[in-house]
Write a protein that holds these residues in place. Structure first.
Motif, PDB file in Angstrom:
ATOM      1  N   ALA A 205      -7.359 -24.858  37.648  1.00 38.76           N
ATOM      2  CA  ALA A 205      -8.230 -24.853  36.301  1.00 38.76           C
ATOM      3  C   ALA A 205      -8.150 -26.384  35.843  1.00 38.76           C
ATOM      4  CB  ALA A 205      -7.704 -23.782  35.356  1.00 38.76           C
ATOM      5  N   ARG A 206      -6.885 -26.617  35.641  1.00 41.06           N
ATOM      6  CA  ARG A 206      -6.925 -28.117  34.941  1.00 41.06           C
ATOM      7  C   ARG A 206      -7.516 -29.114  35.954  1.00 41.06           C
ATOM      8  NH1 ARG A 206      -3.617 -29.881  30.819  1.00 41.06           N
ATOM      9  NH2 ARG A 206      -2.390 -27.929  30.903  1.00 41.06           N
ATOM     10  N   ASP A 207      -7.415 -29.183  36.901  1.00 43.23           N
ATOM     11  CA  ASP A 207      -7.965 -30.210  38.074  1.00 43.23           C
ATOM     12  C   ASP A 207      -9.486 -30.189  38.008  1.00 43.23           C
ATOM     13  OD1 ASP A 207      -5.646 -31.191  38.758  1.00 43.23           O
ATOM     14  OD2 ASP A 207      -5.463 -29.994  40.509  1.00 43.23           O
ATOM     15  N   LEU A 208      -9.968 -28.791  37.870  1.00 44.55           N
ATOM     16  CA  LEU A 208     -11.372 -28.660  37.589  1.00 44.55           C
ATOM     17  C   LEU A 208     -11.956 -29.235  36.497  1.00 44.55           C
ATOM     18  CD1 LEU A 208     -13.481 -27.326  39.545  1.00 44.55           C
ATOM     19  CD2 LEU A 208     -13.198 -25.362  38.033  1.00 44.55           C
ATOM     20  N   LEU A 209     -11.154 -29.016  35.481  1.00 44.07           N
ATOM     21  CA  LEU A 209     -11.854 -29.535  34.052  1.00 44.07           C
ATOM     22  C   LEU A 209     -11.815 -31.128  34.195  1.00 44.07           C
ATOM     23  CD1 LEU A 209     -10.232 -27.506  31.247  1.00 44.07           C
ATOM     24  CD2 LEU A 209     -12.376 -27.920  31.802  1.00 44.07           C
ATOM     25  N   THR A 210     -10.647 -31.603  34.591  1.00 42.94           N
ATOM     26  CA  THR A 210     -10.646 -33.153  34.645  1.00 42.94           C
ATOM     27  C   THR A 210     -11.527 -33.775  35.543  1.00 42.94           C
ATOM     28  OG1 THR A 210      -7.801 -32.906  34.319  1.00 42.94           O
ATOM     29  CG2 THR A 210      -8.751 -35.038  35.232  1.00 42.94           C
ATOM     30  N   GLU A 211     -11.810 -33.176  36.788  1.00 42.97           N
ATOM     31  CA  GLU A 211     -12.761 -33.945  37.764  1.00 42.97           C
ATOM     32  C   GLU A 211     -14.187 -33.468  37.347  1.00 42.97           C
ATOM     33  OE1 GLU A 211     -11.818 -32.213  41.601  1.00 42.97           O
ATOM     34  OE2 GLU A 211      -9.724 -32.929  41.518  1.00 42.97           O
ATOM     35  N   ALA A 212     -14.382 -32.244  36.710  1.00 46.33           N
ATOM     36  CA  ALA A 212     -16.030 -31.946  36.485  1.00 46.33           C
ATOM     37  C   ALA A 212     -16.390 -32.259  35.226  1.00 46.33           C
ATOM     38  CB  ALA A 212     -16.009 -30.553  36.731  1.00 46.33           C
ATOM     39  N   THR A 213     -15.465 -31.939  34.121  1.00 48.09           N
ATOM     40  CA  THR A 213     -15.982 -32.363  32.909  1.00 48.09           C
ATOM     41  C   THR A 213     -14.617 -33.293  32.260  1.00 48.09           C
ATOM     42  OG1 THR A 213     -14.730 -30.260  32.204  1.00 48.09           O
ATOM     43  CG2 THR A 213     -17.542 -30.323  32.263  1.00 48.09           C
ATOM     44  N   PRO A 214     -14.513 -34.553  32.451  1.00 50.38           N
ATOM     45  CA  PRO A 214     -13.291 -35.262  31.962  1.00 50.38           C
ATOM     46  C   PRO A 214     -13.194 -35.372  30.564  1.00 50.38           C
ATOM     47  CG  PRO A 214     -14.975 -36.772  33.017  1.00 50.38           C
ATOM     48  CD  PRO A 214     -15.298 -35.274  33.185  1.00 50.38           C
ATOM     49  N   GLY A 215     -14.479 -35.237  29.882  1.00 52.08           N
ATOM     50  CA  GLY A 215     -14.405 -35.411  28.433  1.00 52.08           C
ATOM     51  C   GLY A 215     -13.741 -34.170  27.893  1.00 52.08           C
ATOM     52  N   LEU A 216     -13.728 -33.128  28.199  1.00 49.68           N
ATOM     53  CA  LEU A 216     -12.791 -32.029  27.716  1.00 49.68           C
ATOM     54  C   LEU A 216     -11.387 -32.156  27.933  1.00 49.68           C
ATOM     55  CD1 LEU A 216     -15.245 -29.017  28.785  1.00 49.68           C
ATOM     56  CD2 LEU A 216     -15.014 -30.120  26.516  1.00 49.68           C
ATOM     57  N   ALA A 217     -11.140 -32.563  29.198  1.00 45.08           N
ATOM     58  CA  ALA A 217      -9.758 -32.773  29.440  1.00 45.08           C
ATOM     59  C   ALA A 217      -9.009 -33.727  28.957  1.00 45.08           C
ATOM     60  CB  ALA A 217      -9.430 -32.997  31.163  1.00 45.08           C
ATOM     61  N   ASP A 218      -9.929 -34.846  28.356  1.00 45.07           N
ATOM     62  CA  ASP A 218      -9.421 -35.850  27.780  1.00 45.07           C
ATOM     63  C   ASP A 218      -8.973 -35.507  26.334  1.00 45.07           C
ATOM     64  OD1 ASP A 218      -9.503 -37.779  29.599  1.00 45.07           O
ATOM     65  OD2 ASP A 218     -11.272 -38.554  28.609  1.00 45.07           O
ATOM     66  N   GLN A 219      -9.294 -34.323  25.583  1.00 43.01           N
ATOM     67  CA  GLN A 219      -9.153 -33.757  24.473  1.00 43.01           C
ATOM     68  C   GLN A 219      -8.111 -32.779  24.202  1.00 43.01           C
ATOM     69  OE1 GLN A 219     -13.009 -33.145  22.057  1.00 43.01           O
ATOM     70  NE2 GLN A 219     -13.626 -33.305  24.060  1.00 43.01           N
ATOM     71  N   VAL A 220      -7.455 -32.258  25.643  1.00 51.04           N
ATOM     72  CA  VAL A 220      -6.490 -31.505  25.458  1.00 51.04           C
ATOM     73  C   VAL A 220      -5.177 -32.381  25.088  1.00 51.04           C
ATOM     74  CG1 VAL A 220      -4.798 -30.172  26.769  1.00 51.04           C
ATOM     75  CG2 VAL A 220      -7.388 -29.775  27.530  1.00 51.04           C
ATOM     76  N   ALA A 221      -4.345 -31.630  24.095  1.00 52.56           N
ATOM     77  CA  ALA A 221      -3.252 -32.105  23.603  1.00 52.56           C
ATOM     78  C   ALA A 221      -2.350 -32.838  24.688  1.00 52.56           C
ATOM     79  CB  ALA A 221      -2.496 -31.092  22.649  1.00 52.56           C
ATOM     80  N   GLY A 222      -2.012 -33.813  24.562  1.00 54.56           N
ATOM     81  CA  GLY A 222      -0.789 -34.467  25.541  1.00 54.56           C
ATOM     82  C   GLY A 222      -1.672 -35.032  26.803  1.00 54.56           C
ATOM     83  N   SER A 223      -2.862 -35.026  26.687  1.00 47.72           N
ATOM     84  CA  SER A 223      -3.735 -35.599  27.761  1.00 47.72           C
ATOM     85  C   SER A 223      -3.107 -37.112  27.902  1.00 47.72           C
ATOM     86  CB  SER A 223      -5.085 -35.681  27.567  1.00 47.72           C
ATOM     87  OG  SER A 223      -5.607 -36.500  26.668  1.00 47.72           O
TER      88      SER A 223
END
Length: 314
Positions: A205-223
């Protein structure tokens, strides 16, 4: 049964909203159209092209008097205001309340679209945030050239209140920006009421967020993005910072993570100004005139007036 006004009951009612936001992100991530990633070497040129297209589209939009590129700042309001939408937002819908509010007070107001992923129509703010900041840099240059102003003021909602800090810190924006006003900004990331802590329990799930919607992954605390952004301090010299938060924020949690530390910072909790204001993460940016009044104060502190519950009619 808990009484209707019990804080625990209210927090549980907000959980489905946050869960829906996370599930929406995952849904977008798994669609084939959104699976296209942005190659890092191409980000700069893509960002410039997107910002230019955004400026052109915004200039032709019918939007209650803003995005008027013939507008010249007045002596009373010498800087144009650039509005920066949040995740899933756009240059018009996010600002149907605040943009006319500022235009009616004599400001030259502009807004841009940023962060669109290839093959994903309608939704913005999903691309890598460093690339979005480059789009903002190009757009601010466009606005300054059109208005003849030396500096701009930035007002952003959610991601739009945090993303400009990358522009200020790493892309030379501090020389071109007088003030940044963040409405419910995720300056130190978000846990979505702890829901992001569930990602490790869903393989991939985390890899999917990072690869497909990086703008969301960037906003997760600790990114990695937020770690770099906040290293060495939250602010840069020469820029005034205002953060306007609501204790009922169900997206950027905990809400105090929105606040900044450093010189030239003013952190405002909406309920300290109007205790009966129940605005959540979305409402504070879209329609809360108490928050709008505080934005106007932040843009023109020399003429600031007290913000109270009565500001809804101001």
């Amino acid at each position: 049964m808990l009484p209707w006004n019990d804080p625990n009951r209210r927090s549980w009612k907000r959980v489905p909203v946050s869960l829906a936001a996370l599930l929406t992100a995952l849904t977008i991530a798994v669609t084939p159209a959104a699976a296209t990633t942005i190659d890092t070497p191409a980000r700069a040129s893509a960002s410039a092209a997107s910002a230019s297209a955004s400026a052109s589209a915004s200039a032709s939009a019918v939007s209650s008097g803003w995005n008027n590129y013939s507008c010249k700042p007045s002596a009373a309001h010498p800087r144009p205001v650039v509005l920066v939408h949040g995740t899933f937002g756009n240059a018009v819908d996010n600002w149907l309340g605040l943009a006319p509010y500022l235009v009616n007070r004599g400001y030259c107001v502009f807004s841009l679209d940023y962060g669109q992923l290839p093959g994903v129509p309608l939704f913005y703010g999903l691309g890598p945030i460093d690339a979005s900041a480059a789009q903002l840099a190009t757009y601010v240059d466009t606005v300054l050239a059109a208005t003849g102003a030396a500096e701009a003021d930035l007002v952003g909602h959610s991601q739009g209140g945090m993303m400009p800090r990358h522009y200020l810190k790493f892309l030379g924006g501090a020389a071109k920006v007088n003030a940044l006003v963040g409405i419910a900004p995720d300056n130190h990331g978000t846990t979505l009421l702890g829901l992001t802590r569930l990602l490790p329990y869903f393989p991939g799930a985390r890899d999917l967020l990072t690869e497909a919607t990086p703008g969301l992954a960037d906003q997760v605390a600790g990114s990695p993005f937020l770690t770099r952004l906040n290293e060495g301090g939250d602010t840069v010299p020469g820029v005034r910072y205002t953060v306007i938060a609501t204790r009922y924020d169900q997206v950027v949690t905990p809400y105090r993570s929105q606040f900044l530390t450093g010189p030239g910072v003013r952190n405002v909790l909406l309920q300290d100004l109007c205790p009966v204001d129940l605005s959540d993460h979305v409402a504070i940016g879209l329609l809360d005139r108490v928050a709008f009044h505080e934005v106007a104060n932040a843009l023109d502190p020399a003429r600031a007036t007290p913000t109270t519950c009565a500001s809804v009619v101001g």
